[in-house]
Design a protein around this motif. Structure first.
Motif, PDB file in Angstrom:
ATOM      1  N   ALA A  73       0.797  -1.233   0.000  1.00  0.00           N
ATOM      2  CA  ALA A  73       0.000   0.000   0.000  1.00  0.00           C
ATOM      3  C   ALA A  73       0.824   1.275   0.000  1.00  0.00           C
ATOM      4  CB  ALA A  73      -0.917  -0.001   1.229  1.00  0.00           C
ATOM      5  N   GLY A  74       2.142   1.147  -0.112  1.00  0.00           N
ATOM      6  CA  GLY A  74       3.006   2.314  -0.044  1.00  0.00           C
ATOM      7  C   GLY A  74       2.951   3.191  -1.279  1.00  0.00           C
ATOM      8  N   ALA A  75       3.603   4.339  -1.171  1.00  0.00           N
ATOM      9  CA  ALA A  75       3.648   5.294  -2.275  1.00  0.00           C
ATOM     10  C   ALA A  75       4.236   4.631  -3.516  1.00  0.00           C
ATOM     11  CB  ALA A  75       4.487   6.503  -1.873  1.00  0.00           C
ATOM     12  N   GLY A  76       3.587   4.857  -4.637  1.00  0.00           N
ATOM     13  CA  GLY A  76       4.095   4.335  -5.896  1.00  0.00           C
ATOM     14  C   GLY A  76       3.691   2.918  -6.219  1.00  0.00           C
ATOM     15  N   VAL A  77       2.984   2.255  -5.301  1.00  0.00           N
ATOM     16  CA  VAL A  77       2.555   0.877  -5.555  1.00  0.00           C
ATOM     17  C   VAL A  77       1.394   0.878  -6.543  1.00  0.00           C
ATOM     18  CG1 VAL A  77       1.511  -1.187  -4.558  1.00  0.00           C
ATOM     19  CG2 VAL A  77       3.295   0.033  -3.312  1.00  0.00           C
ATOM     20  N   GLU A  78       1.515   0.096  -7.586  1.00  0.00           N
ATOM     21  CA  GLU A  78       0.439  -0.008  -8.561  1.00  0.00           C
ATOM     22  C   GLU A  78      -0.648  -0.922  -8.001  1.00  0.00           C
ATOM     23  OE1 GLU A  78      -0.198  -1.281 -13.266  1.00  0.00           O
ATOM     24  OE2 GLU A  78       1.804  -1.224 -12.372  1.00  0.00           O
ATOM     25  N   ASP A  79      -1.893  -0.466  -8.114  1.00  0.00           N
ATOM     26  CA  ASP A  79      -3.027  -1.214  -7.557  1.00  0.00           C
ATOM     27  C   ASP A  79      -2.808  -1.549  -6.078  1.00  0.00           C
ATOM     28  OD1 ASP A  79      -4.304  -1.261 -10.047  1.00  0.00           O
ATOM     29  OD2 ASP A  79      -3.189  -3.048 -10.642  1.00  0.00           O
ATOM     30  N   PRO A  80      -2.670  -0.523  -5.226  1.00  0.00           N
ATOM     31  CA  PRO A  80      -2.447  -0.775  -3.798  1.00  0.00           C
ATOM     32  C   PRO A  80      -3.612  -1.502  -3.149  1.00  0.00           C
ATOM     33  CG  PRO A  80      -3.032   1.514  -4.176  1.00  0.00           C
ATOM     34  CD  PRO A  80      -2.798   0.914  -5.531  1.00  0.00           C
ATOM     35  N   ILE A  81      -3.293  -2.267  -2.115  1.00  0.00           N
ATOM     36  CA  ILE A  81      -4.301  -3.021  -1.365  1.00  0.00           C
ATOM     37  C   ILE A  81      -4.412  -2.410   0.030  1.00  0.00           C
ATOM     38  CG2 ILE A  81      -4.850  -5.271  -0.340  1.00  0.00           C
ATOM     39  CD1 ILE A  81      -3.370  -6.540  -2.715  1.00  0.00           C
ATOM     40  N   LYS A  82      -5.622  -2.212   0.494  1.00  0.00           N
ATOM     41  CA  LYS A  82      -5.846  -1.592   1.796  1.00  0.00           C
ATOM     42  C   LYS A  82      -5.337  -2.500   2.917  1.00  0.00           C
ATOM     43  CE  LYS A  82     -10.010   0.811   0.181  1.00  0.00           C
ATOM     44  NZ  LYS A  82      -9.998   0.203  -1.182  1.00  0.00           N
ATOM     45  N   VAL A  83      -4.747  -1.880   3.935  1.00  0.00           N
ATOM     46  CA  VAL A  83      -4.204  -2.632   5.064  1.00  0.00           C
ATOM     47  C   VAL A  83      -4.747  -2.075   6.373  1.00  0.00           C
ATOM     48  CG1 VAL A  83      -2.115  -3.258   6.344  1.00  0.00           C
ATOM     49  CG2 VAL A  83      -2.069  -3.197   3.832  1.00  0.00           C
ATOM     50  N   LEU A  84      -5.254  -2.971   7.204  1.00  0.00           N
ATOM     51  CA  LEU A  84      -5.691  -2.626   8.558  1.00  0.00           C
ATOM     52  C   LEU A  84      -4.712  -3.276   9.525  1.00  0.00           C
ATOM     53  CD1 LEU A  84      -7.709  -1.508  10.650  1.00  0.00           C
ATOM     54  CD2 LEU A  84      -9.015  -3.629  10.383  1.00  0.00           C
ATOM     55  N   VAL A  85      -3.932  -2.470  10.214  1.00  0.00           N
ATOM     56  CA  VAL A  85      -2.942  -2.983  11.160  1.00  0.00           C
ATOM     57  C   VAL A  85      -3.622  -3.298  12.492  1.00  0.00           C
ATOM     58  CG1 VAL A  85      -0.907  -2.397  12.537  1.00  0.00           C
ATOM     59  CG2 VAL A  85      -1.000  -1.775  10.111  1.00  0.00           C
ATOM     60  N   VAL A  86      -3.393  -4.494  12.993  1.00  0.00           N
ATOM     61  CA  VAL A  86      -3.932  -4.895  14.289  1.00  0.00           C
ATOM     62  C   VAL A  86      -2.763  -5.403  15.126  1.00  0.00           C
ATOM     63  CG1 VAL A  86      -5.592  -6.339  15.503  1.00  0.00           C
ATOM     64  CG2 VAL A  86      -6.101  -5.551  13.199  1.00  0.00           C
ATOM     65  N   THR A  87      -2.489  -4.740  16.242  1.00  0.00           N
ATOM     66  CA  THR A  87      -1.308  -5.088  17.019  1.00  0.00           C
ATOM     67  C   THR A  87      -1.609  -5.138  18.510  1.00  0.00           C
ATOM     68  OG1 THR A  87       1.028  -4.510  17.394  1.00  0.00           O
ATOM     69  CG2 THR A  87      -0.534  -2.697  17.266  1.00  0.00           C
ATOM     70  N   THR A  88      -0.709  -5.728  19.256  1.00  0.00           N
ATOM     71  CA  THR A  88      -0.894  -5.901  20.699  1.00  0.00           C
ATOM     72  C   THR A  88      -0.664  -4.611  21.470  1.00  0.00           C
ATOM     73  OG1 THR A  88      -0.101  -8.175  20.491  1.00  0.00           O
ATOM     74  CG2 THR A  88      -0.191  -7.252  22.708  1.00  0.00           C
ATOM     75  N   PHE A  89       0.252  -3.792  20.989  1.00  0.00           N
ATOM     76  CA  PHE A  89       0.696  -2.642  21.770  1.00  0.00           C
ATOM     77  C   PHE A  89       0.183  -1.327  21.208  1.00  0.00           C
ATOM     78  CE2 PHE A  89       3.864  -6.028  21.828  1.00  0.00           C
ATOM     79  CZ  PHE A  89       3.853  -6.336  23.180  1.00  0.00           C
ATOM     80  N   ASN A  90      -0.558  -0.581  22.042  1.00  0.00           N
ATOM     81  CA  ASN A  90      -1.122   0.668  21.550  1.00  0.00           C
ATOM     82  C   ASN A  90      -0.083   1.771  21.421  1.00  0.00           C
ATOM     83  OD1 ASN A  90      -0.845   0.938  24.368  1.00  0.00           O
ATOM     84  ND2 ASN A  90      -2.543   2.370  24.514  1.00  0.00           N
ATOM     85  N   LEU A  91       1.090   1.589  22.026  1.00  0.00           N
ATOM     86  CA  LEU A  91       2.152   2.575  21.865  1.00  0.00           C
ATOM     87  C   LEU A  91       3.388   1.932  21.250  1.00  0.00           C
ATOM     88  CD1 LEU A  91       1.864   4.778  25.081  1.00  0.00           C
ATOM     89  CD2 LEU A  91       1.184   5.315  22.753  1.00  0.00           C
ATOM     90  N   ASP A  92       3.171   0.903  20.475  1.00  0.00           N
ATOM     91  CA  ASP A  92       4.260   0.227  19.785  1.00  0.00           C
ATOM     92  C   ASP A  92       5.016   1.236  18.928  1.00  0.00           C
ATOM     93  OD1 ASP A  92       4.473  -3.006  18.303  1.00  0.00           O
ATOM     94  OD2 ASP A  92       5.826  -1.333  17.953  1.00  0.00           O
ATOM     95  N   GLU A  93       6.341   1.282  19.077  1.00  0.00           N
ATOM     96  CA  GLU A  93       7.129   2.265  18.328  1.00  0.00           C
ATOM     97  C   GLU A  93       7.051   2.059  16.831  1.00  0.00           C
ATOM     98  OE1 GLU A  93      11.457   1.752  18.479  1.00  0.00           O
ATOM     99  OE2 GLU A  93      11.080  -0.010  19.718  1.00  0.00           O
ATOM    100  N   TYR A  94       6.584   0.900  16.398  1.00  0.00           N
ATOM    101  CA  TYR A  94       6.503   0.621  14.973  1.00  0.00           C
ATOM    102  C   TYR A  94       5.179   1.054  14.343  1.00  0.00           C
ATOM    103  CZ  TYR A  94      10.489  -2.350  16.084  1.00  0.00           C
ATOM    104  OH  TYR A  94      11.695  -2.814  16.527  1.00  0.00           O
TER     105      TYR A  94
END
Length: 219
Positions: A73-94
């Motif tokens: 889904a990054g810049a320049g990607v042809e036909d980007p696909i939507k991404v929903l991030v689901v993670t354990t940590f609400n303040l994860d540095e990533y």
């Protein structure tokens, strides 16, 4: 009848992956078209199967969720696909990096099933979703990274009201909260949000939050 939302689930923990898939598959308007446990496989499967949305973990082996998101889904990607991030940590540095990589939404794994389903539906429609409180915590903790010290506050080509709406978006307020704050209708808020995204050439609210902090328009 409209076609169901086709979802690819990617998480390296089998129990969580299976749990997500079970919840999603039970919905009449959704279907899980694949499951995987690392980012590289997620990219390969997404390109092959063409899901409407990928539910993506961040911390995974082989290829992490950030780079996988960037490739899908990054810049320049042809036909980007939507991404929903689901993670354990609400303040994860990533998390911030994942959003910059192109993710359209962010939820916590301990969110109730209804919130996960709402997130999938929201992101699938082309909107963005970040829990308001998580937004506040995230940008508060990583403000220095989001807004480098040498970046001066700038005034983009927005009207005073549009700037006001942008700052409220950056504060994590939803459309209904913004409407209540400014004493205007939600439809009017939607119009302002659309204008802001168009004028600043931004994809969604996630990018609007990042823009506001990087340009000194929020604190």
């Amino acid at each position: 009848m409209t076609a169901p939302i086709r979802v690819l689930v990617c998480d390296d923990q089998a129990l969580i992956r299976t749990g997500f898939a079970t919840i999603i598959d039970a919905q009449p308007d959704m279907e899980v078209i694949g499951e995987c446990g690392d980012g590289r496989t997620a990219v390969e499967m997404a390109r092959k199967l063409g899901p409407d949305l990928v539910v993506m973990d961040i911390r995974m082996p082989v290829l992490d969720g950030i780079e996988a998101t960037r490739r899908l889904a990054g810049a320049g990607v042809e036909d980007p696909i939507k991404v929903l991030v689901v993670t354990t940590f609400n303040l994860d540095e990533y998390v911030y990096e994942a959003l910059r990589a192109g993710a359209s939404g962010f939820l916590l794994k301990d969110a109730p099933p209804a919130q996960l389903l709402h997130g999938i539906r929201t992101v699938a429609t082309g909107a963005a979703l970040i829990d308001p409180e998580v937004t506040r915590q995230l940008v508060g903790k990583f403000a220095a990274r989001i807004r480098p010290a040498d970046v001066q506050a700038t005034e983009p080509a927005l009207t005073p009201r549009e700037l006001e709406v942008l700052r409220l978006i950056a504060d994590g307020q939803s459309n209904s909260e913004i409407a209540a704050t400014l004493v205007i209708s939600q439809e009017t808020v939607k119009t302002y949000v659309s204008r802001i995204l168009t004028k600043l050439d931004l994809r969604d609210r996630v990018q609007a939050v990042v823009y506001a902090y990087r340009h000194g328009l929020a604190s």
